[in-house]
Design an enzyme around this catalytic site. Structure first.
Site, short mmCIF file in Angstrom:
data_model
loop_
_atom_site.label_atom_id
_atom_site.label_comp_id
_atom_site.label_asym_id
_atom_site.label_seq_id
_atom_site.Cartn_x
_atom_site.Cartn_y
_atom_site.Cartn_z
N ASP A 1 0.85 -1.19 0.00
CA ASP A 1 0.00 0.00 0.00
C ASP A 1 0.89 1.24 0.00
OD1 ASP A 1 -1.40 2.20 1.83
OD2 ASP A 1 -2.98 1.00 0.93
N ILE A 2 0.55 2.23 -0.84
CA ILE A 2 1.30 3.48 -0.86
C ILE A 2 0.96 4.28 0.40
CG2 ILE A 2 1.76 5.63 -2.11
CD1 ILE A 2 0.87 4.20 -4.67
N GLU B 1 -4.77 2.19 -4.07
CA GLU B 1 -3.30 2.27 -4.04
C GLU B 1 -2.67 0.98 -3.56
OE1 GLU B 1 -4.77 4.34 -0.20
OE2 GLU B 1 -5.48 3.96 -2.24
#
Length: 334
Positions: free
Chosen positions: A212-213, A255
């Site tokens: 995950d960003i 994301e």
């Protein structure tokens, strides 16, 4: 007349085999169809070899997985007789290939095969857009190809190939994320049912991470959604470049990204995730001159064949949550 009857019998035999194959319980795909259709085209034109080429506009490549007598070949889409036929949108015939500047003799030099004649027929979808080409090589009578008669004979097989390729393209597009060009969640589940489940049945290991960003919402809020798209694309490309032949990255949603690693231990998965985490941290995203730095968090697991796909991902997602809650920009696996 006997020769015509033999050819007709061969055509019926190939058609019958294809029909039975597609109606069987076997797990077929478009490659099976293309293989039979290239054999049909070869028979109908009385040629030594045949191949069906797909035009991959994403990568500006032409490639074939159903070339009679040869392995998979990939070439730039602006080269060779196939590239010429698609560029000029017309049938290309040469009965003196070694003196034709557009003929690529590299395969012949490698295999020792002697090409005497070539016919390339571009194939279009229902909208008239060219999406591939049918190529036949070496007319068996040594008189070369006739652009009128051989094209007429090849047209049925080429037409069916065009319809099949259009169907395959629609399916492939539905399995890919338009923004990042990586496979999406639908592609993930398709690959699992067709490939990864077999790997697990063979007792081979699979590991995966979900990532995950970090603070991606802040990127969108600060720089705008176009910048957010640049960040997503940059991250996806970084992950894709890091993939080996046994690794595939998927955009899971938003994301989040998942990478599947075949024949990989948990330790190898952790090492790969750490390598990618470091690379992303050191890779600035350039959005129209604005430099955006991002980091990512990862949760890694060894796939447990006793659990469902969802349960395995849930375990990895739990480790990802721990990574986010314990400071972000880290890899967690236990």
């Amino acid at each position: 007349m006997q020769e015509n009857e033999r050819v007709l019998t061969d055509i019926f035999d190939i058609s019958d085999k294809l029909y039975r194959e597609m109606c069987s319980n076997k797990e077929n795909d478009h490659a099976t169809l293309f293989s039979y259709l290239t054999e049909l085209g070869r028979t109908m034109t009385d040629s030594d070899r045949a191949s069906f080429w797909k035009w991959d506009r994403r990568r500006n490549e032409l490639w074939t997985t159903s070339a009679t007598g040869v392995d998979r070949i990939v070439i730039p889409d602006n080269t060779g007789l196939v590239g010429k036929a698609l560029k000029e949108q017309r049938v290309v015939v040469t009965n003196d290939p070694y003196n034709d500047p557009d003929f690529n003799s590299a395969v012949d030099k490698k295999t020792g095969y002697v090409t005497k004649s070539v016919l390339v027929m571009p194939v279009a979808n229902i909208y008239g857009d060219f999406i591939g080409a049918f190529q036949i090589i070496n007319k068996n009578n040594d008189q070369g190809f006739d652009e009128v008669e051989d094209v007429r004979r090849l047209s049925l097989a080429a037409l069916i190939c065009g319809i099949a390729l259009e169907s395959e393209t629609f399916l492939e597009d539905s399995h890919h994320d338009k923004l990042t060009k990586q496979k999406n969640r639908m592609g993930f589940y398709s690959d699992f049912s067709r490939r990864y489940s077999k790997v697990l049945d063979e007792g081979r290991p699979i590991s995966l991470y979900i990532s995950d960003i970090d603070k991606f919402k802040r990127v969108n809020d600060t720089y705008g959604h176009n910048a957010g798209d640049v960040v997503l694309s940059t991250v996806a490309q970084t992950m894709a470049k890091a993939c080996s032949d046994n690794e595939v990255v998927y955009r899971w949603g938003g994301e989040e990204f998942i990478m599947i690693m075949v024949d990989s231990t948990l330790e190898q998965c952790v090492a790969k995730a750490e390598e990618i985490r470091q690379t992303i941290m050191e890779t600035p995203c350039d959005s129209e001159g604005t430099i955006i730095n991002v980091t990512m968090s990862f949760g890694c697991v060894q796939f447990d064949r006793e659990k469902s796909i969802e349960d395995n991902i849930s375990v990895a997602d739990g480790f990802l949550y721990t990574a986010k809650e314990s400071g972000r920009n880290r890899v967690i696996w236990e």
